[in-house]
Design a protein around this motif. Sequence first.
Motif: not given
Length: 606
Positions: A194-198, A200-201, A204, A218
């Motif tokens: 549930s926290s992986r998208e943020s 990865f952001e 970046r 997270y």
Amino acid sequence: MLPTDKSSNSGTFNYSSFVAREELNHLFNLSVDLFCIISVDGYFKTLNPSWEHTLGFTRERLCSEPFVNFIHPDDQRATLHALDRLSQGENVLNFENRYRCKDGTYKWLMWNTIVENERFYSVARDITKQKEMEKELRESEERYRRLVELSPDTVVVHTDEKITYLNETGLKLVGAASLGEIAGRSIMDFIDPSSRESAFERKRRIQTEGKLTDSGEYKIRKLDGSQIEMELQSTTITYDGKSAVLAVMRDISSRKKMEKELWETQERYRIITENVSDIISIYDKEGTLKYTSPSRASILGGFPEACTEKQLFSGMHPDDRKRVEAAYERMVAMKEPIRQEFRYRHINGHWITLETIAIPAMEENGSIEDVVLVSRDTTERKRMEEIIRRTDKLAVVGELAAGIAHEIRNPLTSLVGFTQLLQSRDKENEQYFEIMLSELNRINLIVGEFLLLAKPHILSFEMKNLAALLGNVVSILESEANKNNIQIITDIPANIPNIKCEQNQMKQVLINILKNAIEAMPNGGRIFVKVKMEDDQNILIQVTDQGCGISEDRLSKLGEPFYTTKEKGTGLGLTVSYKIVQNHHGKMRIKSEKGKGTTVEIVLPV
């Protein structure tokens, strides 16, 4: 100075060799490095000036004894070992030892030495400052290492998402026994889906910006699969010669739980505050409103347009304000709750009675931060208490009336009879007998009013024409009104329905009210009698005079037994009228303003 050399072939002076030797001599004397020639017996033979500048000894002093005597005791053994290597023809490079200075301190020297013609040719460099910096660096690294190891926060270093370092706190947090258990694993393995998208952001952004000043939150997965919530800050560093990401994470699971519990508590209190019937308000200690509950609108008619100083007191009744301000200041000084009752202006202009508890909210340093007020509308309760008080008084008057009315009427009848007999026989004192009979009739009227206040009688209610009943009452009092230059003007619609009443008692009520209106207008004027439907179920009778009016403080006492505003009044007329209207399931209201007249309203069911 370096030794000179002559040509061995001719014995003539060699100019080129001389120039080269002079240049070397300049280099030898001007160099900041320490040049020397040492004999195999352990003595300095030649030293350049830098030795004097560096150690403080003269060159003669340095050459007067074996050079080993100037070496730090802890370094002498290693130095002698280096000499053995030199004696065997081996060059010694980057050798370090400490030399004693004239002031007793030691300086670090780094040596490069070669052997030639049974002599040691050496160049040494003062590396004391470098050594001190290295020492400070090691100590600093050790301090930071210990800080990182002992930090209550998790410190992790990952290169290309692979974990390369995790401190002791982090190991305990994820449930690992040692770094080897998780080293090399992807950092993403420990981040909840549930926290992986943020995550990865953030990765970046950190690759683009280098350092992020904002923190991220997270969900982290431990080795046993359980979850914890972490707050993370990160930056790029160089670790083991490679670009890496340093992340500092703090377990916020407890804080999140507390925040949730606090939110739930605040939500519960918000629901209670917004739905409670009492007014809950928060003021600062100067009396400026900071919050008020929605119930204020239903009790006081609305909310203030703006927050101003002393707002708490601005809407108070002038007679109550000074007392409440003094109590408020006493509460601020004593830091103890107070209870006050006062009148507060409704948005429509009338007064509401509030019973208020003021509780000081304290800061950690013991000073008052805010004041919480819980106010209850006691207007209706006060009205009921007044009704009960009046009812109790009426009950007492009723018992008194029942006990004495009949006892008074018996001798009163005799007095009236004998006065009339004497009047018929004595014509000379006619005027006195008229006065006596008038006063006796007045006593009889008072006794009659007493009897009306006694225990309830069985009443016979009949449907009566209200227009006819009012017309009859007006005709009775019209002559008296004319004597006082008063005009009675009626406004009675023809379609007004009949009312169910006891005719004589209702007449008495109307006569009492109209007589009061006439007596309130000694200089003449108009009395307006108006009848209309108040609603589908009730008729409203209004009697308005142009008299002197009644002050607010006296208005509230009207209807109490024996309370009157007239010089010769008994104080029973309105009391009786109230009771009769009440027995007819109606209401009587009196509105008046000093100098502007009075309006009496009677509401009766149809």
